[in-house]
Design an enzyme around this catalytic site. Structure first.
Site, mmCIF file in Angstrom:
data_model
loop_
_atom_site.group_PDB
_atom_site.id
_atom_site.type_symbol
_atom_site.label_atom_id
_atom_site.label_comp_id
_atom_site.label_asym_id
_atom_site.label_seq_id
_atom_site.Cartn_x
_atom_site.Cartn_y
_atom_site.Cartn_z
ATOM 1 N N ASP A 175 -112.143 -55.337 7.196
ATOM 2 C CA ASP A 175 -112.641 -55.470 5.662
ATOM 3 C C ASP A 175 -112.999 -56.848 5.347
ATOM 4 O OD1 ASP A 175 -112.858 -53.539 3.780
ATOM 5 O OD2 ASP A 175 -111.328 -54.191 2.594
ATOM 6 N N ASP A 544 -101.193 -45.191 -1.012
ATOM 7 C CA ASP A 544 -100.650 -44.231 -0.397
ATOM 8 C C ASP A 544 -99.504 -43.328 -1.151
ATOM 9 O OD1 ASP A 544 -98.887 -46.134 -1.187
ATOM 10 O OD2 ASP A 544 -98.017 -46.677 0.846
#
Length: 851
Positions: A175, A544
């Site tokens: 990333d 998450d």
């Protein structure tokens, strides 16, 4: 037929067929009956029954206590002189509100633990031909905080896992767009050609080369040495010779990667496309092109044995040398575009993998979590697939399988509770008996269809998933991607040809690579449902929890499995500062979820009631810091000022209050002992968790409440701070290997942060309070000061790990900083008391003026 009826129908049908079985069927050999892949056992021992009983007893005591407490408070307020009524009412209201909140949070925490189950997996019963394809996602965002060598070892452990090479594709998401990360992955790909066959030839465990070759030097787990008796002929001598040669190659790879990292410190990051200089903000590059590159092509279906030419370091003539596919992915980033942090990177991987491999199952691992058990991938699949009638009844309804997080490099005392034993061994285990554990970011196997936002089988319309479910308005305009979505939504991986003949891309398939590159562009998600109803959820730093919640809300269930040995192992934060920032990120993200559309109170009827309680507890726990901080600081005011009339214990505690307090503490101890018995954790681990909860609640939780309050009221976004992990280092001297203080020295380094200020104040104030009480003359004679002293000691004992962290290293001597904190706290409290006295005098003066 309703959704719930359809869920129950297959189970009832199996039971009916069993009741009507013929005598001839009973005489068939037992071997003809397929072995179940997963065995679920409800914990119903005497210990768990006593545990449940004690919880309800304590809840009953709570009700009696608060009934007496509120009644007594009302009587005390009515008996107070008119001038002090408001002050007394405020004090009683705050006290009772805090006690009610603590009791409420305790109930929310305990209820989800009362139905724990244990699961055992029989991976040997898996039919090799029915193994589905699997995509493995590895994410990294900053090569400075997440060392490339650690990431390379994680990739190598995945490629060497015990799973057919033609059915695994590993995707590495960079990333940051760092050239160093890309080159490190390429180094791992080259070394994999030697490491993977070596592991297969000798059955190596663990398959992380750093841990295998240097176990113990960096806090890693011990290597399971292969016994000589398990080999025949000259295999033992081959292992010794091959190990030495492979280790030499690994050390050379390590040196090359370390050289890349050392050289990168001296220069700015370069983009992968045009080498333009990039500016860094927040630890990650914010402007670079998207890149998708196949570093290792897909393996064929036929095993390929090695040769014995002069270029080979080991004899691989009898070893399958095929490697799983490896793909490097760097999504496009542009300044001014919302990148959505890790959730955005995961969704980019989800789309790119769909047009390259489109495996029905996806394993999510952080870059520092390696495969510690080579059979972990096979074990996780057992929860997902039907097995000729031998699988559990929930196989088709499982959206994800969560493994516990275990760490290397943690000090023996686990001073900062990195292992989170209470959460994994108690809470997650308990939720497995309901609708399933909470998703915690890594070590989790997903069903791709569940990530696409469809309902589980028992809630779908009859006939399966509609063909038009893959709508461009939801998924985007890419035709190849929409076609892959339709395949994923309507496929049955345990039965179809797709599981044995994956649609893997070709190594030179430029069209597929170009399509995948388009899918990781920063504008692809515009005006789609990505991050809202599809993929990983946006809008919170704890994507998450929100992602798992959305699946449970739709009716999916999840499963929890603690493999032995541990399926995956990771790297803990390097010190107390990084650990507190990690907890801050979790707490802030939880509060973000509470103030969003993913609030558990807004979920539909498909969410199990106790599962809703668990999610509510997960999203509101940071509010505890507000009450706890008041409790920990307020008793010191009257003790230092000398004015007992302003104290929380100004009214002597009655015998009833002391009796209630004693019973509540005794029942809490009983619940703790029983909890450690059925969850198989130690009392020491339970106590360490309690201590670090106090540290977190007085520091990170409070900062999280402040951050989310600013976001809700002023729209200020929460800053994301990536947790720094320990660098992989090898001790070069024998003396360094044996020294615990050298091995864990990085954990004890003091790095001051503003998060430590509230906790330091609480510690200093309570130490000063204890000193003031012992310096007085009356505290032995009065029950109120004695009870206050006990409370001060209770706080200090809980903050003992934090005090050690402030001292640095593993020193037991008193640090000068603690003495300074005590002095500053004393002066601050004295100043507060003078201000209060001044305000009281001003109020009296104003009253006289009015008269």
């Amino acid at each position: 037929m309703s959704g719930k009826d359809r869920c129950a129908a297959p189970v009832c049908e199996v039971a009916r067929r069993g009741d009507e079985a013929s005598p001839e069927a009973e005489t068939k050999p037992a071997a003809a009956v397929p072995r179940p892949l997963v065995r679920t056992t409800h914990i119903s021992t005497t210990t768990i029954k006593l545990y449940r009983l004690m919880i309800f007893i304590r809840m009953g005591i709570f009700m009696l206590f608060f009934n007496w407490r509120i009644t007594n408070a009302a009587r005390m307020i009515r008996s107070t002189d008119g001038g002090d009524t408001s002050k007394t009412a405020t004090m009683w209201t705050l006290t009772i509100a805090g006690e009610l909140w603590f009791a409420f949070m305790w109930v929310l925490d305990q209820l989800p633990k009362m139905m724990p189950v244990r699961r055992a997996v029989d991976a040997a019963a898996l039919d090799e031909s029915l193994l589905p394809t699997m995509d493995v996602f590895v994410t990294t965002a900053d090569p400075d905080k997440e060392p490339p060598l650690t990431m390379a070892n994680t990739v190598l452990s995945i490629l060497a896992a015990d799973y057919p090479a033609d059915k695994v594709t590993c995707y590495v998401s960079d990333d940051a767009g760092a050239q160093m990360t890309r080159e490190a992955v390429m180094e791992a790909a080259r070394f994999a050609a030697l490491w993977v066959p070596f592991c297969r030839k000798h059955g190596i465990e663990v398959r992380n080369p750093e841990v295998y070759f240097n176990a113990g030097s960096a806090g890693g787990s011990k290597v399971r040495v292969v016994a000589r008796g398990s080999y025949k002929g000259t295999a033992w001598l081959e292992l010794v010779r091959d190990r030495r040669r492979v280790q030499r190659e690994y050390e050379e790879m390590r040196l090359r990667i370390n050289a890349l990292q050392a050289g990168d410190v001296q220069r700015r990051r370069r983009s992968l496309a045009d080498r333009r200089s990039l500016q860094r903000r927040g630890g990650t590059d914010e402007d670079h092109d998207g890149v998708v590159q196949a570093l290792i092509g897909p393996a064929g279906h036929t095993p390929q044995l090695g040769d014995i030419d002069g270029n080979k370091l080991v004899d691989l003539t009898s070893v399958d040398t095929r490697l799983p596919a490896l793909v490097y992915v760097c999504r496009e980033k542009r300044r001014g575009k919302a990148h959505q942090r890790k959730a955005g990177a995961m969704n980019a991987l989800l789309r790119a993998s769909a047009v390259l491999s489109n495996a029905p199952f996806i394993l999510n691992l952080d870059c520092d979590h390696y495969v510690n058990n080579s059979e972990a991938l096979r074990a996780s699949v057992c929860f997902m697939i039907e097995h000729a009638g031998g699988a559990s009844e929930d196989a088709g309804k499982v959206a994800f399988v969560q493994f516990p997080q275990r760490f290397d490099g943690v000090d023996p005392d686990d001073r900062y509770a990195n292992h989170n034993r209470i959460f994994f061994n108690c809470t997650e285990l308990g939720l497995d008996g309901l609708q399933g554990p909470i998703y915690v970011g890594t070590g989790c196997l997903f069903r791709r269809a569940a990530l696409y936002g469809v309902d589980p089988p028992c809630w779908r319309p009859l006939g399966g998933v509609a063909g038009d479910a893959a709508q461009p308005a939801k998924f985007g305009e890419s035709a190849p991607f929409l076609a892959s979505v339709r395949v994923a939504l309507n496929d049955h991986p345990e039965q179809s040809q797709h599981s044995t003949s994956p649609t893997l891309f070709l190594h030179d398939d430029e069209h597929a690579i170009a399509e995948a590159s388009a899918l990781v562009s920063c504008s692809y998600e515009d005006k789609t449902a990505w991050g809202r109803d599809i993929g990983w959820i946006y809008g919170t730093v704890t994507e998450d929890v929100a992602t798992g919640f959305c699946m449970h809300r739709r009716g999916w269930r999840s499963a929890y499995f603690a493999a032995a040995p541990d399926a995956f192992r990771g790297t803990a934060p390097i010190n107390l500062t990084e650990r507190l920032h990690q907890v801050l990120r979790w707490a802030a993200g939880s509060l973000e979820i509470f103030f969003s559309r993913y609030n558990a109170l807004l979920a539909g009827r498909r969410l199990h009631p106790i599962q809703r309680v668990a999610y509510l507890n997960t999203t509101v726990y940071p509010f505890t810091s507000l009450f706890l901080l008041v409790y920990c600081l307020f008793p010191a005011v009257p003790l230092v000022s000398g004015d007992a009339a302003t104290g929380m214990f100004a009214v002597p505690p009655t015998a009833t209050y002391v009796a209630f307090l004693a019973v509540l503490m005794l029942t809490l101890a009983a619940v703790a002992v029983l909890e450690t018995r059925w969850s198989e954790i130690t009392l020491g681990e339970w106590w360490r968790n309690e201590q670090f909860w106090m540290v977190s609640a007085t520091s990170a939780y409070l900062a999280a409440v402040a951050q989310v309050a600013l976001k809700v009221t002023a729209g200020k976004e929460i800053s994301f701070k990536l947790t720094s992990k320990r660098h992989v280092t090898t001790a070069t001297t024998a003396g360094a290997v044996g020294k615990e203080k050298d091995r864990y020295a990085e954990l004890y380094v003091v790095r001051w942060t503003m998060l430590m200020v509230p906790t330091s104040a609480v510690l200093a104030v309570n130490i000063a309070s204890i000193a003031a009480r012992f310096a007085g003359d009356q505290w032995w004679d009065a029950p109120a000061p004695a009870l206050g002293a006990a409370f001060n000691v209770w706080v200090v004992v809980h903050l003992y790990p934090f005090a050690l962290g402030l001292m640095g290293s593993r020193s037991k001597s008193l640090s000068p900083i603690l003495f300074l904190l005590v002095v500053v706290a004393y002066l601050a409290v004295r100043f507060l008391c003078l201000v209060l006295e001044h305000l009281d005098g001003l109020d009296g003066y104003l009253l006289n003026v009015k008269k």
